[in-house]
Design a protein around this motif. Structure first.
Motif, PDB file in Angstrom:
ATOM      1  N   ALA A   1       9.275   7.221  17.549  1.00 46.96           N
ATOM      2  CA  ALA A   1       8.541   7.864  16.448  1.00 46.96           C
ATOM      3  C   ALA A   1       8.881   9.350  16.408  1.00 46.96           C
ATOM      4  O   ALA A   1       9.056   9.941  15.334  1.00 46.96           O
ATOM      5  CB  ALA A   1       7.035   7.669  16.620  1.00 46.96           C
ATOM      6  N   ASP A   2       8.996   9.977  17.583  1.00 46.97           N
ATOM      7  CA  ASP A   2       9.339  11.402  17.604  1.00 46.97           C
ATOM      8  C   ASP A   2      10.764  11.607  17.080  1.00 46.97           C
ATOM      9  O   ASP A   2      11.031  12.537  16.333  1.00 46.97           O
ATOM     10  CB  ASP A   2       9.189  11.950  19.026  1.00 46.97           C
ATOM     11  CG  ASP A   2       9.275  13.466  19.052  1.00 46.97           C
ATOM     12  OD1 ASP A   2       8.779  14.101  18.091  1.00 46.97           O
ATOM     13  OD2 ASP A   2       9.841  14.012  20.005  1.00 46.97           O
ATOM     14  N   LYS A   3      11.651  10.696  17.459  1.00 43.08           N
ATOM     15  CA  LYS A   3      13.041  10.784  17.003  1.00 43.08           C
ATOM     16  C   LYS A   3      13.118  10.686  15.476  1.00 43.08           C
ATOM     17  O   LYS A   3      13.960  11.322  14.831  1.00 43.08           O
ATOM     18  CB  LYS A   3      13.848   9.655  17.651  1.00 43.08           C
ATOM     19  CG  LYS A   3      15.334   9.787  17.458  1.00 43.08           C
ATOM     20  CD  LYS A   3      16.112   8.829  18.330  1.00 43.08           C
ATOM     21  CE  LYS A   3      17.592   8.984  18.035  1.00 43.08           C
ATOM     22  NZ  LYS A   3      18.324   7.728  18.245  1.00 43.08           N
ATOM     23  N   ALA A   4      12.185   9.908  14.891  1.00 43.39           N
ATOM     24  CA  ALA A   4      12.186   9.718  13.434  1.00 43.39           C
ATOM     25  C   ALA A   4      11.352  10.780  12.710  1.00 43.39           C
ATOM     26  O   ALA A   4      11.190  10.723  11.492  1.00 43.39           O
ATOM     27  CB  ALA A   4      11.654   8.323  13.107  1.00 43.39           C
ATOM     28  N   ALA A   5      10.821  11.758  13.442  1.00 42.25           N
ATOM     29  CA  ALA A   5       9.932  12.758  12.833  1.00 42.25           C
ATOM     30  C   ALA A   5      10.735  13.840  12.112  1.00 42.25           C
ATOM     31  O   ALA A   5      11.630  14.450  12.690  1.00 42.25           O
ATOM     32  CB  ALA A   5       9.036  13.385  13.895  1.00 42.25           C
ATOM     33  N   GLY A   6      10.380  14.057  10.838  1.00 42.42           N
ATOM     34  CA  GLY A   6      11.112  15.010  10.012  1.00 42.42           C
ATOM     35  C   GLY A   6      12.184  14.277   9.229  1.00 42.42           C
ATOM     36  O   GLY A   6      12.432  13.092   9.467  1.00 42.42           O
TER      37      GLY A   6
ATOM     38  N   GLU B   1      17.467  16.940   9.570  1.00 41.77           N
ATOM     39  CA  GLU B   1      17.002  17.968  10.498  1.00 41.77           C
ATOM     40  C   GLU B   1      17.256  17.565  11.956  1.00 41.77           C
ATOM     41  O   GLU B   1      17.077  18.373  12.878  1.00 41.77           O
ATOM     42  CB  GLU B   1      15.502  18.151  10.260  1.00 41.77           C
ATOM     43  CG  GLU B   1      14.895  19.397  10.850  1.00 41.77           C
ATOM     44  CD  GLU B   1      13.392  19.440  10.550  1.00 41.77           C
ATOM     45  OE1 GLU B   1      13.037  19.974   9.478  1.00 41.77           O
ATOM     46  OE2 GLU B   1      12.601  18.929  11.365  1.00 41.77           O
ATOM     47  N   GLY B   2      17.614  16.296  12.165  1.00 39.20           N
ATOM     48  CA  GLY B   2      17.939  15.859  13.522  1.00 39.20           C
ATOM     49  C   GLY B   2      16.781  15.242  14.284  1.00 39.20           C
ATOM     50  O   GLY B   2      16.908  14.932  15.461  1.00 39.20           O
TER      51      GLY B   2
END
Ligand SMILES: CC1=C(CCC(=O)O)c2cc3nc(cc4[nH]c(cc5[nH]c(cc1n2)c(C)c5CCC(=O)O)c(CCC(=O)O)c4C)C(CCC(=O)O)=C3C
Ligand SMILES: [Fe+2]
Length: 341
Positions: A178-183, A187-188
């Motif tokens: 979920a953090d990896k998919a945030a933004g 933006e990476g």
């Protein structure tokens, strides 16, 4: 643009023993959280008589905003418990509200902290045809009032200890995916954890503290799925093993003293630290600080009177979208899992 109301949109929490299980079922619907984890969390709520402080704290913060002479009517609605967002949006429509700003009670980006509030708005508008236009306010993790309220909280906590301490910032863990998919993908990713790290850096900088840690808490989900680590309790143990004798925990990821703060930090983390013979103090969350009401007023004024956008970092403060649209295509996409029923 003119607005005729503010919707204060929060997570929601149970108001008594009977509410706890249905509330938890609402929170984890379709999320694959194992029943043993739910039993554990239910026990935390029942320890406090089945009442989460979160609704009362939201109402107090709303009163503080009103007491400043705030010009718009304020409505209060939640994702997971009464008053539910859809019921409140129906009331807003009945009251003739045509365009409202929405204050989500999270400072950060990411699925749980930002995009899921957009989904709440979409759900409410689906339930209320011809409902008001809803414009969500931006993320405020690096707003000077948010940062200085936490900095004062750390100062007061540190002053309550008799010896040296390590400063430890903590935020709600999320699955690493979920953090990896945030933004937005361009933006990476990792927008949530990067904003948490940035807010922590800003608070430490305001305090002149150069050595500190950023850790995570309240992990949920099935154990085989990786979540952000280290966990705050494990980290306190690791600090102890290195000879650290005191710790100030700053709950940078939370705006108020809700259950994850009063249980996971004030009970679990504190008990462990004391067991190890360490000094422990927890910094206050900003909800009860007059600067929090001022912050909300300022975020609103950015829209109603063109007040300047105050922020201390150059990192994006997204989240400001209309009627629950995502910030950008594929921004904070939910993980692939069964849809909410
Ligand atoms: C990033 C984040 C914030 C901060 C941003 C924000 O403030 O919005 C936050 C806040 C909160 N989380 C809260 C409560 C819960 N969170 C749960 C579960 C989860 N949280 C997640 C993330 C976050 N949560 C995630 C990824 C899950 C797994 C399930 C899922 O993918 O959705 C569960 C289920 C049981 C369990 O813990 O397993 C509960 C009960 C309460 C209310 C407390 C009260 O009642 O006082 C608040 C403010
Ligand atoms: Fe987002």
């Amino acid at each position: 643009m003119s607005f005729d109301a503010l919707l204060w949109l929060s997570f929601g929490g149970p108001e008594g023993p009977e509410d706890v299980r249905p509330f938890l079922e609402n929170v984890v619907r379709g999320r694959g959280v194992p029943p043993e984890r739910l039993d554990e969390v239910e026990a935390h709520y029942q320890h406090f008589g089945g009442v989460s402080p979160i609704n009362r704290l939201n109402l107090e913060a709303i009163e503080a905003v009103r007491a400043r002479g705030f010009e718009l009517p304020i409505y209060f609605g939640n994702r997971n418990w009464h008053p539910m967002a859809e019921d409140v949006v129906a009331q807003m429509k009945a009251d003739g509200v045509q365009r409202a700003l929405v204050f989500p009670t999270s400072a950060y980006g990411g699925y749980s902290a930002c995009r899921q509030y957009d989904e709440d708005i979409v759900r409410a508008l689906q339930a209320v045809p011809d409902g008001p236009e809803l414009v969500k306010l931006r993320q405020f993790f690096d707003h000077p009032l948010f940062i200085s309220a936490f900095a004062d909280g750390v100062r007061a906590a540190a002053a309550s200890l008799s010896g040296p301490y390590r400063l430890v910032f903590t935020a709600h863990s999320v699955p690493v995916s979920a953090d990896k998919a945030a933004g937005p993908p361009a933006e990476g990713g990792y927008r949530y954890s990067r904003q948490v790290v940035e807010a922590s850096r800003l608070v430490a900088a305001e305090l002149g503290v150069t050595e500190y840690d950023v850790v995570w808490q309240s992990r949920s989900g099935p154990p085989q799925i990786p979540w952000l680590e280290p966990d705050v309790v494990d980290h306190i143990e690791a600090l102890h093993a290195k000879g650290v004798t005191g710790v100030v925990v700053c709950p940078i990821g939370f705006v108020s003293d809700h259950l994850e703060v009063v249980w996971d930090l004030d009970t679990e983390a504190r008990d462990r630290a004391l067991e190890l013979g360490m000094e422990f103090a927890r910094a206050a969350t900003p909800n009860g600080d007059p600067r929090f009401a001022e912050l909300v007023t300022e975020l609103v004024a950015e829209h109603t009177s063109g007040a300047p956008v105050r922020k201390l970092s150059s990192f994006t403060s997204a989240g400001c979208t209309v009627n629950g649209a995502p910030c950008a295509p594929l921004c904070c996409e939910p993980a692939k899992r069964p849809a909410r029923a």
